[in-house]
Design a protein around this motif. Structure first.
Motif, PDB file in Angstrom:
ATOM      1  N   ARG A 258       0.805  -1.218   0.000  1.00  0.00           N
ATOM      2  CA  ARG A 258       0.000   0.000   0.000  1.00  0.00           C
ATOM      3  C   ARG A 258       0.836   1.264   0.000  1.00  0.00           C
ATOM      4  O   ARG A 258       0.357   2.335  -0.350  1.00  0.00           O
ATOM      5  CB  ARG A 258      -0.931   0.009   1.211  1.00  0.00           C
ATOM      6  N   VAL A 280      -8.253 -10.181   7.208  1.00  0.00           N
ATOM      7  CA  VAL A 280      -7.440  -9.069   6.703  1.00  0.00           C
ATOM      8  C   VAL A 280      -6.715  -8.426   7.881  1.00  0.00           C
ATOM      9  O   VAL A 280      -7.340  -8.108   8.897  1.00  0.00           O
ATOM     10  CB  VAL A 280      -8.312  -7.990   6.011  1.00  0.00           C
ATOM     11  N   VAL A 282      -4.852  -5.094   8.839  1.00  0.00           N
ATOM     12  CA  VAL A 282      -4.864  -3.737   8.288  1.00  0.00           C
ATOM     13  C   VAL A 282      -3.916  -2.829   9.063  1.00  0.00           C
ATOM     14  O   VAL A 282      -3.953  -2.791  10.300  1.00  0.00           O
ATOM     15  CB  VAL A 282      -6.292  -3.128   8.339  1.00  0.00           C
ATOM     16  N   TYR A 293      -1.928  -1.703  14.011  1.00  0.00           N
ATOM     17  CA  TYR A 293      -2.476  -2.833  13.260  1.00  0.00           C
ATOM     18  C   TYR A 293      -3.744  -3.357  13.929  1.00  0.00           C
ATOM     19  O   TYR A 293      -3.812  -3.488  15.158  1.00  0.00           O
ATOM     20  CB  TYR A 293      -1.465  -3.985  13.188  1.00  0.00           C
ATOM     21  N   PHE A 323      -9.794  -0.145   5.299  1.00  0.00           N
ATOM     22  CA  PHE A 323      -8.605  -0.076   4.470  1.00  0.00           C
ATOM     23  C   PHE A 323      -8.060   1.354   4.410  1.00  0.00           C
ATOM     24  O   PHE A 323      -6.888   1.565   4.152  1.00  0.00           O
ATOM     25  CB  PHE A 323      -8.887  -0.560   3.046  1.00  0.00           C
TER      26      PHE A 323
END
Length: 329
Positions: A258, A280, A282, A293, A323
């Motif tokens: 990212r 997920v 993130v 996190y 996200f």
């Protein structure tokens, strides 16, 4: 967890199987990177079940060596055997072992969850391989097989080499890539297979996971200072190179890059057909060197949000909101 915990426990009792447990993990200052990965792994059901099976078959050995695998198995066993469905557990023994094993994670600086996952899976593989070798080297087995010069084992009956050890970690996470290089002079294709436990993908503008994987397998031209040495031509030649996914693992781990310099990044829209998103991890923050996190986990058709000690149920429509916006460095 207070009122939120009571509400969650009521919802869990109504919508989730009796045996499932949803526990937050205590943060020891900077261990959110560890907690988020542990939650994602715990809800990878095949991995969890095989780890607990390993724990059950090894806990009787009182003099067993304390290592990262035994610490992780003990933590998962603690969670799964709790009487209540929700609560908080302190993964102190596991975190202490991580810091003892790898100095990278000893400081209170921001750590990388992807690096931690790679370290953990590779360490588990190393431990399982060492245990297998130790078992084969025991007096009961040493007489039935002999080592070749390169360390592989052969059966004295037919001299056939044994296949490389495939642990239950490999069976869950290991896939196969094919690295193909085609010489543009003689058209000879050189192919080499290699294994992977996760894929790191570049994110393109407004792209999906599918398009990122297609980009991963796109053709690259090797020329100028990057020419390929062709064995058939016996010289450096221009070539085309590409990486293809030959075999997907049972559990595919994808690392989305990212953070990039200059380039504007897009948010993911879709998964590969046939693959189901189950967890997920993130990173929340404006840069790779600081932030926090959290993990989002799908369990029995419901999504849960894990933020260290806090656990909440969330709607599937809210998953993408975690996200965050694109990040540019």
């Amino acid at each position: 967890m207070g009122a939120a915990g009571s509400k969650l426990e009521k919802a869990l009792g109504e919508q989730f199987p009796e045996g499932e447990r949803y526990f937050g993990l205590e943060n020891f200052g900077n261990t959110c990177y560890c907690n988020s990965v542990l939650q994602a792994l715990y809800f990878c059901v095949p991995f969890r079940e095989q780890l607990l099976e390993y724990y059950a078959s090894n806990k009787s050995a009182g003099d067993a060596e304390d290592n990262l695998l035994t610490c992780l198995a003990d933590l998962f066993s603690q969670i799964s055997s709790q009487k209540k469905k929700t609560g908080v557990i302190a993964p102190k023994r596991f975190v202490q072992r991580v810091k003892k094993q790898n100095e990278l994670f000893r400081s209170y600086m921001h750590q990388d969850a992807h690096e931690f996952l790679n370290f953990l899976l590779n360490e588990l593989v190393d431990i399982l391989e060492k245990e297998s070798k130790a078992s084969k080297a025991s007096p009961e087995t040493s007489s039935s097989s002999e080592k070749t010069a390169n360390g592989a084992r052969t059966s004295p009956a037919n001299g056939v080499k044994e296949e490389p050890l495939v642990t239950w970690v490999h069976k869950n996470f290991q896939g196969i890539l094919t690295n193909e290089t085609r010489c543009l002079r003689c058209e000879t294709v050189t192919a080499r297979e290699e294994t992977f436990l996760d894929l790191s993908l570049d994110i393109e503008q407004n792209s999906s996971i599918t398009s990122c994987l297609k980009n991963f397998s796109s053709t690259e031209t090797l020329n100028a200072e990057d020419k390929f040495f062709c064995d058939k031509c016996c010289s450096l030649q221009e070539a085309q190179k590409r990486m293809k996914i030959k075999k997907l693992p049972h559990i595919l781990v994808i690392h989305l890059k990212r953070f990039k310099y200059i380039e504007q990044l897009g948010v993911q829209e879709a998964l590969l057909p046939g693959l189901l998103l189950s967890a997920v991890v993130v990173h929340v923050g404006s840069g790779p060197n600081h932030g926090h996190y959290v993990s989002l986990v799908k369990s029995h058709s419901h999504w849960l949000f894990f933020d260290d000690e806090n656990v909440e149920m969330i709607d599937e429509s809210a998953v993408q909101t975690f996200f965050g916006p694109p990040r540019v460095l």
